[in-house]
Design an enzyme around this catalytic site. Structure first.
Site, PDB file in Angstrom:
ATOM      1  N   ASN A 110      38.676  49.815  47.819  1.00 12.49           N
ATOM      2  CA  ASN A 110      38.435  49.173  46.524  1.00 12.49           C
ATOM      3  C   ASN A 110      37.317  49.916  45.805  1.00 12.49           C
ATOM      4  O   ASN A 110      36.490  50.575  46.435  1.00 12.49           O
ATOM      5  CB  ASN A 110      38.025  47.705  46.727  1.00 12.49           C
ATOM      6  CG  ASN A 110      37.878  46.964  45.406  1.00 12.49           C
ATOM      7  OD1 ASN A 110      38.670  47.168  44.472  1.00 12.49           O
ATOM      8  ND2 ASN A 110      36.874  46.129  45.301  1.00 12.49           N
ATOM      9  N   HIS A 112      34.280  48.970  42.952  1.00 15.66           N
ATOM     10  CA  HIS A 112      33.647  47.819  42.312  1.00 15.66           C
ATOM     11  C   HIS A 112      32.532  48.324  41.393  1.00 15.66           C
ATOM     12  O   HIS A 112      31.761  49.201  41.788  1.00 15.66           O
ATOM     13  CB  HIS A 112      33.076  46.878  43.383  1.00 15.66           C
ATOM     14  CG  HIS A 112      32.382  45.691  42.805  1.00 15.66           C
ATOM     15  ND1 HIS A 112      33.064  44.612  42.296  1.00 15.66           N
ATOM     16  CD2 HIS A 112      31.063  45.429  42.620  1.00 15.66           C
ATOM     17  CE1 HIS A 112      32.196  43.723  41.832  1.00 15.66           C
ATOM     18  NE2 HIS A 112      30.974  44.200  42.012  1.00 15.66           N
ATOM     19  N   SER A 139      30.768  51.414  43.311  1.00 15.93           N
ATOM     20  CA  SER A 139      30.855  51.611  44.761  1.00 15.93           C
ATOM     21  C   SER A 139      32.311  51.660  45.214  1.00 15.93           C
ATOM     22  O   SER A 139      33.107  50.804  44.827  1.00 15.93           O
ATOM     23  CB  SER A 139      30.190  50.441  45.504  1.00 15.93           C
ATOM     24  OG  SER A 139      28.866  50.229  45.062  1.00 15.93           O
ATOM     25  N   ASP A 148      34.267  41.783  47.806  1.00 20.49           N
ATOM     26  CA  ASP A 148      33.437  42.950  47.475  1.00 20.49           C
ATOM     27  C   ASP A 148      32.487  43.330  48.612  1.00 20.49           C
ATOM     28  O   ASP A 148      31.338  43.717  48.387  1.00 20.49           O
ATOM     29  CB  ASP A 148      32.655  42.707  46.170  1.00 20.49           C
ATOM     30  CG  ASP A 148      33.598  42.505  44.990  1.00 20.49           C
ATOM     31  OD1 ASP A 148      34.672  43.126  44.994  1.00 20.49           O
ATOM     32  OD2 ASP A 148      33.271  41.708  44.097  1.00 20.49           O
TER      33      ASP A 148
HETATM   34  C1  GRF Z   1      37.000  49.095  37.205  1.00 21.73           C
HETATM   35  O1  GRF Z   1      35.791  48.913  36.520  1.00 21.73           O
HETATM   36  C2  GRF Z   1      36.824  48.795  38.656  1.00 21.73           C
HETATM   37  O2  GRF Z   1      35.531  49.013  39.118  1.00 21.73           O
HETATM   38  C3  GRF Z   1      37.154  47.330  38.746  1.00 21.73           C
HETATM   39  O3  GRF Z   1      38.165  47.132  37.793  1.00 21.73           O
HETATM   40  C4  GRF Z   1      38.065  48.103  36.763  1.00 21.73           C
HETATM   41  C5  GRF Z   1      39.417  48.729  36.618  1.00 21.73           C
HETATM   42  O4  GRF Z   1      39.510  49.556  35.495  1.00 21.73           O
HETATM   43  N1  GRF Z   1      37.539  46.972  40.086  1.00 21.73           N
HETATM   44  P1  GRF Z   1      40.829  50.399  35.225  1.00 21.73           P
HETATM   45  O5  GRF Z   1      41.993  49.413  35.161  1.00 21.73           O
HETATM   46  O6  GRF Z   1      40.991  51.379  36.333  1.00 21.73           O
HETATM   47  O7  GRF Z   1      40.621  51.050  33.906  1.00 21.73           O
END
Ligand code: GRF
Length: 222
Positions: A110, A112, A139, A148
């Protein structure tokens, strides 16, 4: 050379991180294939990005299922029909059941938008501003059954400027994510990044403090 890593990417929206991974693969900078992109929402831009790149784009709507467990099981079956070596959460806005997370232990990533373990959950950019933090970041981590959490792999760090607001931070963090997510996936594809007993290892060394990408330089703190 070993076989390319097969990846399934899960999204719920824009998919800019998905696009960054697609671009790295296209540029032959990553030894991987995206075999499917799965979204729990129809009509999102990320699905179009997948189709434009000739990747299987699937929709599995969580509203069609009575419980989280039922949806996660259907999702698991769909993912497994593509036999991925790695499942990448890229803006997938769902809490995952323990059974799902355990099934993919050690091969579920993931990203985050915070310097975990700080600021888990939503609205991280505003919360960083409200707390007057000097630094913010993103991260990449292996996923475990807590929100998370899970072993940290790589972080990007930026300084918070006095004129930043939640939108500028979101934009600046996204730019960093597009660098570090492909980097971490590439480490995994190359076999440099592994997972053992809930912990991440890079080049066989335990990641006790995650490597940081800061000012365009990688700082290996391990
Ligand atoms: C990102 O900011 C990521 O950290 C979070 O969701 C957002 C996804 O953005 N988990 P995208 O759809 O890849 O533009």
């Amino acid at each position: 050379m070993s076989a390319a890593l097969d990846i399934v990417v899960l999204i719920s929206g824009n998919g800019s991180n998905l696009q960054a991974i697609i671009d790295e693969i296209k540029a032959h900078r990553m030894h991987a294939n995206i075999t499917a992109v799965i979204s729990n929402r129809a009509d999102v831009k990320g699905l179009q990005r997948a189709r434009d790149a000739g990747i299987n784009a699937e929709v599995l709507n969580h509203k069609d299922y009575d419980s989280r467990e039922d949806f996660d099981l259907a999702l698991q079956q769909l993912i497994d029909s593509y036999h991925p070596g790695l499942v990448v959460l890229a803006g997938f806005m769902r809490i995952l059941s323990d059974a799902f997370v355990n099934h993919y232990a050690g091969r579920l990533f993931n990203i985050h938008p915070s310097l975990l373990p700080e600021f888990k959950g939503l609205n991280t950019h505003q919360r960083v501003l409200d707390a007057n933090c000097a630094e913010h970041g993103a991260s990449v981590h292996f996923v475990n059954s807590e929100l998370d959490s899970g072993a940290l792999v790589l972080q990007a760090v930026i300084e918070v400027n006095s004129d930043d607001n939640a939108d500028t931070l979101a934009q600046r963090i996204h730019q960093q994510e597009h660098i570090i997510y492909p980097m971490a996936i590439n480490w995994f594809a190359e076999g440099r990044l592994t997972y053992k007993n809930g912990q991440a290892l890079l080049d066989n060394k335990l990641i006790s403090s995650p490597p940081q990408w800061k000012n365009k330089t990688l700082h290996l703190n391990i």
